[in-house]
Scaffold this active site. Structure first.
Site, PDB file in Angstrom:
ATOM      1  N   GLY A 265      -6.170  -8.476   4.083  1.00 21.34           N
ATOM      2  CA  GLY A 265      -5.658  -7.952   2.816  1.00 21.34           C
ATOM      3  C   GLY A 265      -4.174  -7.698   2.828  1.00 21.34           C
ATOM      4  O   GLY A 265      -3.563  -7.469   1.780  1.00 21.34           O
ATOM      5  N   LEU A 266      -3.546  -7.715   4.013  1.00 23.67           N
ATOM      6  CA  LEU A 266      -2.085  -7.645   4.171  1.00 23.67           C
ATOM      7  C   LEU A 266      -1.467  -6.390   3.560  1.00 23.67           C
ATOM      8  O   LEU A 266      -0.297  -6.399   3.167  1.00 23.67           O
ATOM      9  CB  LEU A 266      -1.424  -8.891   3.572  1.00 23.67           C
ATOM     10  N   CYS A 267      -2.219  -5.310   3.478  1.00 20.35           N
ATOM     11  CA  CYS A 267      -1.701  -4.051   2.912  1.00 20.35           C
ATOM     12  C   CYS A 267      -1.121  -4.266   1.516  1.00 20.35           C
ATOM     13  O   CYS A 267      -0.113  -3.660   1.154  1.00 20.35           O
ATOM     14  CB  CYS A 267      -0.645  -3.433   3.833  1.00 20.35           C
ATOM     15  N   ASN A 268      -1.757  -5.138   0.745  1.00 18.84           N
ATOM     16  CA  ASN A 268      -1.322  -5.400  -0.622  1.00 18.84           C
ATOM     17  C   ASN A 268      -2.562  -5.463  -1.510  1.00 18.84           C
ATOM     18  O   ASN A 268      -2.992  -6.546  -1.902  1.00 18.84           O
ATOM     19  CB  ASN A 268      -0.534  -6.712  -0.690  1.00 18.84           C
TER      20      ASN A 268
ATOM     21  N   THR B  90       0.817  -1.214   0.000  1.00 20.28           N
ATOM     22  CA  THR B  90       0.000   0.000   0.000  1.00 20.28           C
ATOM     23  C   THR B  90       0.851   1.265   0.000  1.00 20.28           C
ATOM     24  O   THR B  90       0.495   2.273  -0.635  1.00 20.28           O
ATOM     25  CB  THR B  90      -0.935   0.005   1.222  1.00 20.28           C
TER      26      THR B  90
END
Length: 813
Positions: free
Chosen positions: A389-392, A121
């Site tokens: 979402g794992l900042c991706n 992100t």
């Protein structure tokens, strides 16, 4: 060469006492610090006096000396020649990215920005300051590097470009080519352009070496976080290729320690430091205690593990075992338990996959196990993992095949990373991530695989009929399905063989929008504006749009077609922050709907209806005035009516007796959107046929099923007591396909059913004939209200309820 480091097992208990009874598998978030590191750092702090490096005292000079030593150690750690590279200490990788962005946005004509879809992100966010940006997948990058297309569309004459990507995805461990920076540099030279490269090395360097010895192949800017390598300290770095560093010095802001002199009174002038890049970029007092801890971390890490190559071999060995173990888990019916998104390991190369595995779990019926359920149980059993979402955002959308409109719709429906709900419309919205580090062992892998096997693998074959779903069909079927996205406007007939989502509020996208009179605030209907019937909708899932056309006589300057996003995008509304919304009334209910501000959209409807109106949306998941409930209920004329044939048929369908009117199930509040009384309206074809026979006797115009604006038309191939004309009055439940529906009562009719849905002309039929044949207690009824009954089955099909044309129907009386 993959090789397991057994020495880790010998020193782990002593060096990592915090791991007692815990299985730590979130090294992609941060790895763990060793006891030796903390003891050495504590000893250093207790033995030496360190001052602020901006001062001139001996304690301050000692701090400065240690900082410069550590700066050199960092370059040596990555085989970077100090003649070619400089290190700028920052808080973390994100701070390094932002520092680069600050410089690029200061360019006179701005900058162009391309970023890979696997970007964190923090890399994605740079696009907000670029004059033009683009997200690229592997194929798009190759097309650009081959010279067949531009990085991004350049409409602003910008001469500066920036391409950013991760060396390794933090989502699934996939590794991207480290050859790209050199190819970008060669492409820029050939095209006489100036495109820089920004490499996010955070995930890669946690367990693998990064070799910057060849300056011609190195990225212009490399960012990383040291806590991902050593566990401590909380510190990051921006490694700058000196030949590319000049652009960083164009940023306008300056902080303490980066200038030689500043004039404030009468004039505004300053002279930046210029001996080195880092002097000009490290704003304020450096986190010098953390930098000294970094020096100790590098030394201790080397003494424990040797080289980064050794760590890479060790973690690759473990990751392969973990990947293969998860892949091999099967339910007793041979269905896979894990859906793995990581690319995995090839026999010829282990350099395409890092020690991070992303996956999800399905039960033996193919239904998703929620990330929330998995993480809760893992936490109870002391497994430390990451889900969501794992900042991706690009990576998770690609892995889970989530279209942009679906992501926006999920957000509008209240789904959030870390929330209680992570499955919507049959799609899971996050992943489970397990990641390994230098101190991971084979016991960690074996233990986690045993955990998944014990709690998420069905070891006995469970019958598909465990929920008692099998029923004898009574020869009815779904003849047609129709939704009405905009209340009182035309219908969209759902194509045959299309499985359509069934939601608690009704069929997906049914009556989610309405037209509101700007003066009165009332929702418009065909009673007063019959031309609404000629506004025909189309649902385009590929583009994520609701498209609308007018099929009546054309109006001057009327556009052929308009469209609105299926996602509830706040930027489309007059009040994007939802601070205020338009108060309106629908069927007597006061509601709060969000109105669209686009003039083209609102003018389209206003011209057709010759009334000042705006499009408004009433999406699912609201509360208070943004929530409505069904009003339908059983009428007196709908009392039990059973023949012997019906009794026999009923014995094979639903065994439970009808619920009494005052029961909990009868009084349960059922959510609806903008439909009049209930989530779903069903029409019986044999009842329409009977009605038309009566109309024909008086010479009136026969009624089409469309005038009743039902969602479902049910038909039969045989005439039996269960589905003769108006037998729907006595139905209690329906099973359509694999889903159960409860009947809520007959639908009361008004003269709106006299509007021809193809011409917008008004007739007296079928209302006149219905008033003679279907009037009870001075009210006219035709059709049946119903709602979906959620199933608690573990089967995949119940996780995403659908209905389609041709589905068989069983009747419960």
């Amino acid at each position: 060469m993959e090789e397991y480091n057994k020495a880790v097992e010998e020193f782990r208990k002593h060096e990592y006492p915090m791991l007692k009874d815990a299985v730590y598998l979130d090294h992609a978030g941060t790895t763990l610090y060793s006891k030796s590191l903390m003891e050495r750092y504590m000893g250093d702090m207790m033995s030496n006096l360190y001052g602020n490096p901006h001062s001139a005292s001996t304690s301050s000079q000692l701090s400065t000396s240690r900082i410069e030593n550590t700066r050199l150690n960092v370059l040596q750690f990555f085989n970077a020649d100090p003649e070619d590279f400089d290190v700028v200490f920052v808080a973390n990788a994100t701070a390094g990215i932002k520092l680069v962005m600050d410089a690029f946005r200061c360019q006179e004509d701005g900058f162009l920005y391309g970023y890979h879809q696997d970007s964190h992100t923090s890399l994605v966010g740079v696009r907000e300051d670029a004059v033009s940006s683009r997200c690229l997948d592997d194929d798009a990058v190759e097309c650009w590097l081959s010279g067949s297309e531009a990085l991004v569309r350049n409409e602003h004459n910008s001469e500066i470009g920036l391409f950013a990507y991760p060396a390794q995805s933090n989502l699934d461990g996939r590794r991207l080519p480290l050859s790209w920076p050199e190819r970008v540099r060669n492409l820029s030279y050939e095209a006489q352009a100036n495109t820089y490269t920004l490499l996010d090395a955070s995930a890669l360097v946690s367990t693998s070496p990064l070799d910057l010895s060849d300056v011609s192949k190195a990225p212009d800017f490399t960012v990383l976080s040291f806590y991902k390598i050593f566990g401590f300290p909380d510190l990051g770095a921006l490694i700058v290729r000196k030949d590319s560093g000049a652009i960083l010095q164009t940023r306008k802001y300056f902080g303490g320690g980066t200038v030689e002199v500043v004039v404030c009174l009468k004039e505004q002038w300053h002279a930046p430091k210029g001996q080195s890049l880092h002097e000009n970029l490290e704003d304020g007092t450096l986190p010098f205690h953390n930098i000294m801890a970094l020096e100790a971390a590098i030394d201790v890490h080397k003494s424990l593990y040797g080289s980064m190559e050794c760590i890479a071999n060790h973690t690759t060995f473990l990751a392969r075992k973990l990947y293969e173990g998860l892949k091999s888990l099967q339910h007793a019916n041979s269905e896979p338990a894990c859906i793995i998104y990581s690319p995995g390991f090839s026999e010829t190369s282990s350099n395409v996959q890092g020690p991070t595995i992303a996956f999800n779990v399905k039960n033996s019926f193919g239904a998703w196990v929620t990330n929330v359920e998995f993480e809760r149980l893992a936490s109870i059993k002391n497994y430390h993992i990451r889900t969501g979402g794992l900042c991706n955002p690009g990576g998770v959308a690609s892995a889970l095949e989530l279209q942009p409109w679906e992501t926006r719709r999920n957000f509008s429906a209240g789904l959030r990373c870390g929330g209680e709900t992570d499955i919507y419309a049959g799609k899971i919205t996050g992943v489970i991530r397990v990641s390994l580090g230098a101190m991971s062992t084979m016991s960690d892998v074996d233990s986690f695989l045993s955990f998944v096997n014990e709690f998420f693998v069905d070891h006995t074959v469970v019958s598909a009929d465990e929920d008692g779903e099998s029923q004898k069909s009574v020869d009815m079927y779904v003849e047609s399905l129709t939704i009405y996205p905009i209340k009182s406007c035309g219908g969209f007939e759902i194509p045959k063989e299309t499985a359509w989502e069934v939601r608690p509020e009704g069929l997906a996208w049914d009556r989610e929008w309405c037209l509101i009179h700007q003066g009165t605030g009332q929702a418009l209907s065909q009673k007063r504006y019959p031309r609404m019937a000629l506004i025909k909708p189309t649902i385009d899932f590929d583009l994520g749009l609701l498209k609308l056309r007018y099929q009546g006589s054309t109006f001057p300057t009327l556009v052929d077609e308009i469209s609105v996003s299926l996602s509830s995008d706040p930027s489309s509304y007059k009040n994007p922050n939802n601070i205020h919304s338009l108060s309106s009334r629908v069927c007597g209910d006061a509601i709060a709907a969000q109105t669209y501000f686009d003039h083209e959209i609102n003018d389209f409807f206003s011209k057709i209806l010759e009334a000042p109106c705006v499009l408004a949306r009433f999406p699912a998941g609201g509360s208070g005035p943004s929530l409505r409930h069904a009003k339908a209920h059983m009428q007196k004329h709908q009392g039990p009516k059973r023949s012997a044939a019906i009794e026999k048929s009923s014995a094979h369908s639903f065994h439970d007796p009808p619920t009494p009117p005052d029961s909990d199930s009868e009084n349960r509040k059922r959510p609806i959107l903008l439909s009049n009384e209930s989530p779903i309206l069903a029409i019986n074809r044999s009842s329409i046929n009977m009605l038309n026979e009566e109309i024909a006797k008086s010479g009136g115009k026969l009624a089409s099923a469309s005038v009743f604006r039902g969602n479902i038309v049910l038909a039969s191939t045989e005439l039996t007591d269960s589905h003769h004309p108006y037998s729907e009055d006595h139905w209690s439940t329906l099973q359509i396909g694999s889903e159960t529906y409860q009947m809520l009562g007959s639908c009361r009719r008004c003269h709106m059913i006299c509007v021809d849905q193809d011409t917008a002309e008004k007739n007296e039929e079928p209302f006149v004939t219905l008033a003679k044949t279907r009037r009870f207690e001075s009210k006219v009824f035709f059709g049946s209200h119903m709602c979906h009954v959620p199933s608690f089955s573990r089967h995949k099909k119940h996780q995403f309820p659908v209905i389609k044309v041709g589905d068989k129907v069983s009747i419960g009386l």
